[in-house]
Motif scaffolding. Sequence first.
Motif, PDB file in Angstrom:
ATOM      1  N   ALA A  52       2.258 -33.924  28.959  1.00  0.00           N
ATOM      2  CA  ALA A  52       2.368 -34.611  27.889  1.00  0.00           C
ATOM      3  C   ALA A  52       3.249 -35.847  27.597  1.00  0.00           C
ATOM      4  O   ALA A  52       4.135 -35.972  27.151  1.00  0.00           O
ATOM      5  N   GLU A  86      -1.935 -38.457  23.783  1.00  0.00           N
ATOM      6  CA  GLU A  86      -0.881 -37.275  23.962  1.00  0.00           C
ATOM      7  C   GLU A  86      -0.577 -37.044  25.190  1.00  0.00           C
ATOM      8  O   GLU A  86       0.278 -36.489  25.808  1.00  0.00           O
ATOM      9  N   ARG A  93      -4.636 -39.279  17.951  1.00  0.00           N
ATOM     10  CA  ARG A  93      -3.887 -38.483  17.171  1.00  0.00           C
ATOM     11  C   ARG A  93      -2.663 -39.400  16.840  1.00  0.00           C
ATOM     12  O   ARG A  93      -1.937 -40.119  17.525  1.00  0.00           O
ATOM     13  N   ALA A 142      -1.155 -31.910  22.940  1.00  0.00           N
ATOM     14  CA  ALA A 142      -0.771 -31.846  21.567  1.00  0.00           C
ATOM     15  C   ALA A 142       0.066 -30.618  21.234  1.00  0.00           C
ATOM     16  O   ALA A 142       1.039 -31.054  20.752  1.00  0.00           O
ATOM     17  N   ARG A 167       3.840 -31.367  22.357  1.00  0.00           N
ATOM     18  CA  ARG A 167       4.405 -32.286  21.265  1.00  0.00           C
ATOM     19  C   ARG A 167       4.536 -31.548  20.197  1.00  0.00           C
ATOM     20  O   ARG A 167       4.972 -32.219  19.089  1.00  0.00           O
TER      21      ARG A 167
END
Length: 490
Positions: free
Chosen positions: A30, A69, A255, A323, A326
Amino acid sequence: MQIVTSRTPSGVLTCTGEVPGRTYGSLVFAVSNRDEPLPWRGITVLTRALILDLLYPQAFEVEIVAGSEQVAFQVSGTPIQVQERLKEIADVVSDLSQTTVDAFAKTKERVSRSSSIGPTLEPGVLSVRYGLADIGLEDIASRALEAMTLETVTTWAAEWFVAENADVTMSKPLPASFDVNLPGRHSAVTRGSFAVSALDRPTLTSVGYDSLVLSLVMPSATADVVYLPVLHELYDSTVMRHGFAENVSAARPMRVDASQSHLKFRFHKVDRAKSVERIVTALRKIARAGVAAESLSLAVERLRTRYEEPASVDVRLGRQSGAALRGITDAGLAEELQTVLQLSSNDVASAVENALPTLLVSVDSQRPDIVQTLARKNRLELDLNHRDLVRSTTGTTPARLNDVMTFTTDSIAGEGETVALSSEGLFFTSARGNTKIDFADIRLIGDDRPWSVVLIDQGGRTETLSQENWDIDFLDALIDAAPRDRIEVW
């Protein structure tokens, strides 16, 4: 389709499905451009390239899947082959500190020639919208590669290419005994906060694309299923029916934060004067009337296959994992598929209508008069401040007179300009008035001596002080006076 999340014996997260056919799997980290400090712009690309080079010749079997991401190293084959390849990739990541200086130099030279790392810090729609932070860094090219060392890369890898920031995905189940050898973090790492848009109404700007770009922001769950019907409709109306552009392209939505995504539609080889109004009108028509049945059915079929093809499922699991690492929770694949199958033209219209206040239109033009005319015709706010750093017109007297040095130059127009340089910044005096640039407002100072010094603020705006107008003594003094932690040698 059931998705199973678990952990390996050593604690690495796993996310697997059960899709018939060839097996696909990925080692996901990530980390992306949005995590990079500006002086290290491009280090994630350099790190993943080094990993691939160290995997040679097995690197031919590895596909890089990069997003906003995460970065994923994807392989395919039988379940056993995939598991073994993933272990090999993890072993290389664990041994990055053993890389020789010669091997690193070869990788850096190759990446420096790559189109993914550009020669300038040219702004894009993301930096115009979000500034030089988080996702706003995604379309800003790097000038920092030359100064990067093997130690820089291994330090970056020790922060982000680690077990705590990794996930293993596979399109088929993993045995409970499966594990990968990844290093752990030596110290805690804090991610930066999500960027906030600086725009609050439909806007026209001009950045260095050779095309026209429409940029929108909408809820992520909506963006992931709506962007393809919109792309098909824009292609049909602007390319096939009217020939306003040669082609239209769009990447998957990016995103922005825990709830929103960014969509970008690029129109290639347009006639700027004739096409901007027609293309913006086409988008606004979608907001009123939705999309044609054919555009919707084509898009739904393309989206549906992503939940059935093993390679696409593994990529989607990788995006979801990136994602999640995160702190962002996505809808499950089954829920997403249900949304796709139930999508209607009215759903698309509603999504675009709600997103229109976020519209950012970018045209490639250096002429303010053309851009102003286009903004007026299309009922858009005008933003021309993204390119040139805005000098302040207040407080233009240096506060500390004991450390001030004064330099004078001749502008192209023949009007002299004098700058008083101090530890606080630059104070300009000319026939046009007094202005200043505070070092406190500058995010990055590009040291490209003897040719120039470039000042870049948080919004990505630049001021280039070149040897054409300023002599080398001034450029040297500027670098000496500037804050050391903001200087990047180009």
